[in-house]
Scaffold this motif. Structure first.
Motif, PDB file in Angstrom:
ATOM      1  N   GLU A  20       0.928  -1.251   0.014  1.00 58.89           N
ATOM      2  CA  GLU A  20       0.108  -0.094  -0.018  1.00 58.89           C
ATOM      3  C   GLU A  20       0.917   1.235   0.215  1.00 58.89           C
ATOM      4  N   THR A  21       1.881   1.328   0.736  1.00 55.18           N
ATOM      5  CA  THR A  21       2.585   2.461   1.041  1.00 55.18           C
ATOM      6  C   THR A  21       4.013   2.688   0.034  1.00 55.18           C
ATOM      7  N   ASN A  22       4.380   1.790  -0.809  1.00 58.87           N
ATOM      8  CA  ASN A  22       5.555   1.658  -1.606  1.00 58.87           C
ATOM      9  C   ASN A  22       5.192   3.001  -2.568  1.00 58.87           C
ATOM     10  N   ASN A  23       6.030   4.072  -2.319  1.00 57.52           N
ATOM     11  CA  ASN A  23       5.842   4.941  -3.286  1.00 57.52           C
ATOM     12  C   ASN A  23       5.842   5.038  -4.587  1.00 57.52           C
ATOM     13  N   LYS A  24       6.535   3.852  -5.425  1.00 62.53           N
ATOM     14  CA  LYS A  24       6.667   3.566  -6.499  1.00 62.53           C
ATOM     15  C   LYS A  24       5.576   2.812  -7.031  1.00 62.53           C
ATOM     16  N   LYS A  25       4.837   2.137  -6.004  1.00 60.74           N
ATOM     17  CA  LYS A  25       3.730   1.225  -6.214  1.00 60.74           C
ATOM     18  C   LYS A  25       4.049   0.183  -7.130  1.00 60.74           C
ATOM     19  N   ARG A  26       5.159  -0.268  -6.713  1.00 61.05           N
ATOM     20  CA  ARG A  26       5.914  -1.621  -7.478  1.00 61.05           C
ATOM     21  C   ARG A  26       4.907  -2.901  -7.304  1.00 61.05           C
ATOM     22  N   PHE A  27       4.110  -2.963  -6.452  1.00 62.28           N
ATOM     23  CA  PHE A  27       3.681  -4.482  -6.284  1.00 62.28           C
ATOM     24  C   PHE A  27       2.254  -4.263  -6.145  1.00 62.28           C
ATOM     25  N   ALA A  28       1.568  -5.484  -6.532  1.00 63.18           N
ATOM     26  CA  ALA A  28      -0.053  -5.408  -6.374  1.00 63.18           C
ATOM     27  C   ALA A  28      -0.365  -6.848  -5.875  1.00 63.18           C
ATOM     28  N   PHE A  29      -1.525  -6.730  -5.091  1.00 63.16           N
ATOM     29  CA  PHE A  29      -2.201  -8.075  -5.052  1.00 63.16           C
ATOM     30  C   PHE A  29      -3.144  -8.264  -5.606  1.00 63.16           C
ATOM     31  N   SER A  30      -3.551  -9.554  -5.974  1.00 64.63           N
ATOM     32  CA  SER A  30      -4.744 -10.029  -6.895  1.00 64.63           C
ATOM     33  C   SER A  30      -6.034  -9.480  -6.106  1.00 64.63           C
ATOM     34  N   GLN A  31      -7.050  -9.703  -6.806  1.00 61.61           N
ATOM     35  CA  GLN A  31      -8.239  -9.174  -6.092  1.00 61.61           C
ATOM     36  C   GLN A  31      -8.685  -9.667  -4.733  1.00 61.61           C
ATOM     37  N   ASP A  32      -8.459 -11.199  -4.912  1.00 59.22           N
ATOM     38  CA  ASP A  32      -8.633 -12.086  -3.492  1.00 59.22           C
ATOM     39  C   ASP A  32      -7.353 -11.748  -2.382  1.00 59.22           C
ATOM     40  N   GLU A  33      -6.420 -11.090  -2.765  1.00 57.23           N
ATOM     41  CA  GLU A  33      -5.267 -10.895  -2.102  1.00 57.23           C
ATOM     42  C   GLU A  33      -4.575 -12.119  -1.607  1.00 57.23           C
ATOM     43  N   ARG A  34      -4.634 -13.414  -2.392  1.00 54.64           N
ATOM     44  CA  ARG A  34      -3.989 -14.509  -2.073  1.00 54.64           C
ATOM     45  C   ARG A  34      -2.756 -14.525  -3.136  1.00 54.64           C
ATOM     46  N   GLN A  35      -2.629 -13.576  -3.996  1.00 49.75           N
ATOM     47  CA  GLN A  35      -1.399 -13.766  -4.893  1.00 49.75           C
ATOM     48  C   GLN A  35      -0.816 -12.357  -4.935  1.00 49.75           C
ATOM     49  N   ILE A  36       0.508 -12.112  -5.377  1.00 48.87           N
ATOM     50  CA  ILE A  36       1.173 -10.770  -5.287  1.00 48.87           C
ATOM     51  C   ILE A  36       2.077 -11.000  -6.556  1.00 48.87           C
ATOM     52  N   ARG A  37       2.576  -9.940  -7.108  1.00 48.97           N
ATOM     53  CA  ARG A  37       3.288  -9.590  -8.236  1.00 48.97           C
ATOM     54  C   ARG A  37       3.932  -8.173  -8.472  1.00 48.97           C
ATOM     55  N   ALA A  38       5.034  -8.043  -9.229  1.00 43.46           N
ATOM     56  CA  ALA A  38       5.518  -6.755  -9.102  1.00 43.46           C
ATOM     57  C   ALA A  38       4.828  -6.282 -10.601  1.00 43.46           C
ATOM     58  N   ASN A  39       4.566  -4.745 -10.592  1.00 45.60           N
ATOM     59  CA  ASN A  39       3.604  -4.213 -11.590  1.00 45.60           C
ATOM     60  C   ASN A  39       4.327  -4.271 -12.909  1.00 45.60           C
ATOM     61  N   GLN A  40       5.776  -3.939 -12.820  1.00 39.77           N
ATOM     62  CA  GLN A  40       6.529  -3.810 -14.067  1.00 39.77           C
ATOM     63  C   GLN A  40       8.064  -3.994 -13.775  1.00 39.77           C
ATOM     64  N   GLY A  41       8.924  -3.952 -14.866  1.00 40.19           N
ATOM     65  CA  GLY A  41      10.154  -4.126 -14.642  1.00 40.19           C
ATOM     66  C   GLY A  41      10.911  -5.392 -14.586  1.00 40.19           C
ATOM     67  N   HIS A  42      10.068  -6.416 -14.993  1.00 41.66           N
ATOM     68  CA  HIS A  42      10.451  -7.821 -14.920  1.00 41.66           C
ATOM     69  C   HIS A  42      11.628  -8.244 -16.042  1.00 41.66           C
ATOM     70  N   SER A  43      12.644  -8.923 -15.739  1.00 42.36           N
ATOM     71  CA  SER A  43      13.411  -9.313 -16.664  1.00 42.36           C
ATOM     72  C   SER A  43      13.101 -10.815 -17.016  1.00 42.36           C
ATOM     73  N   VAL A  44      12.454 -11.497 -16.249  1.00 40.34           N
ATOM     74  CA  VAL A  44      11.857 -12.941 -16.501  1.00 40.34           C
ATOM     75  C   VAL A  44      10.487 -13.014 -17.194  1.00 40.34           C
ATOM     76  N   GLU A  45      10.424 -13.670 -18.061  1.00 41.08           N
ATOM     77  CA  GLU A  45       9.180 -13.782 -19.012  1.00 41.08           C
ATOM     78  C   GLU A  45       7.939 -13.881 -18.340  1.00 41.08           C
ATOM     79  N   VAL A  46       7.038 -12.936 -18.104  1.00 39.45           N
ATOM     80  CA  VAL A  46       5.743 -12.900 -17.774  1.00 39.45           C
ATOM     81  C   VAL A  46       4.922 -11.935 -18.683  1.00 39.45           C
ATOM     82  N   ASP A  47       3.615 -12.394 -18.697  1.00 40.10           N
ATOM     83  CA  ASP A  47       2.630 -11.428 -19.466  1.00 40.10           C
ATOM     84  C   ASP A  47       1.825 -10.795 -18.342  1.00 40.10           C
ATOM     85  N   LEU A  48       2.117  -9.380 -18.220  1.00 40.02           N
ATOM     86  CA  LEU A  48       1.196  -8.609 -17.211  1.00 40.02           C
ATOM     87  C   LEU A  48      -0.006  -8.343 -17.667  1.00 40.02           C
ATOM     88  N   GLY A  49      -0.534  -8.446 -18.834  1.00 43.46           N
ATOM     89  CA  GLY A  49      -1.948  -8.151 -19.680  1.00 43.46           C
ATOM     90  C   GLY A  49      -2.057  -6.730 -19.853  1.00 43.46           C
TER      91      GLY A  49
END
Length: 180
Positions: free
Chosen positions: A57-86
């Motif tokens: 919540e308080t990360n000033n760069k908003k680097r992370f997000a929870f899924s709607q049910d808050e059971r999962q977490i991910r980085a919002n961008q900046g990946h060097s590993v293969e992901v599809d953030l939609g």
């Protein structure tokens, strides 16, 4: 819990090296919160679910997000590993900004901005954010990107959940270098 230390480590794990903790990211970059917390605690990062939520919540760069049910977490961008953030294609403003160190200017003038080991080039909607980013790499310089012109000629832009603008590359012809 030292929030900055944990945030930097989470950035490493969720953007670049999930194997550092022995976790996996799914195709969209998500990982299970309970497994992440258990693994973090095993590695000496004493953090509760509430502390993790506060950090997200308080990360000033908003680097992370929870899924709607808050059971999962991910980085919002900046990946060097293969992901599809939609990401969904979005029309950028006329100008965007990129902060970098002056020592990279000659190469950028010759080759433009490249995504390097990330999925996209990161651009800011405001000069202050670009300055802050550029300051992390040495003496900063702010580049003005003719994003509207780029989009009009077929370049695709996206905007991440935390407001960062993304594109595959910025040719040198669309970069304005001003001495400030």
């Amino acid at each position: 819990m030292e929030a900055q230390r944990v945030s930097k480590f989470l950035s490493l794990v969720l953007r670049h090296k999930p194997d550092t903790l022995g976790i996996t990211l799914n195709e969209q970059g998500w990982t299970d919160v309970d497994i992440l917390l258990a693994t973090l605690n095993q590695r000496g990062y004493r953090i509760t679910r509430e502390q993790l939520a506060y950090l997200v919540e308080t990360n000033n760069k908003k680097r992370f997000a929870f899924s709607q049910d808050e059971r999962q977490i991910r980085a919002n961008q900046g990946h060097s590993v293969e992901v599809d953030l939609g990401y969904i294609e979005k029309q950028p403003p006329q100008f965007l900004y990129h902060g970098t160190a002056t020592r990279f200017l000659e190469l950028i003038r010759a080759e433009g901005l490249k995504k390097m080991n990330r999925h996209h080039v990161h651009l800011s909607a405001d000069e202050q954010t670009a300055f802050t980013v550029g300051s992390r790499h040495g003496k900063p310089i702010i580049l003005t990107i003719k994003a509207g012109e780029m989009a009009a000629t077929g370049y695709i832009f996206y905007q991440s959940e935390n407001g960062v603008w993304l594109t595959d590359a910025v040719p040198a012809t669309y970069i304005i270098v001003e001495n400030r």
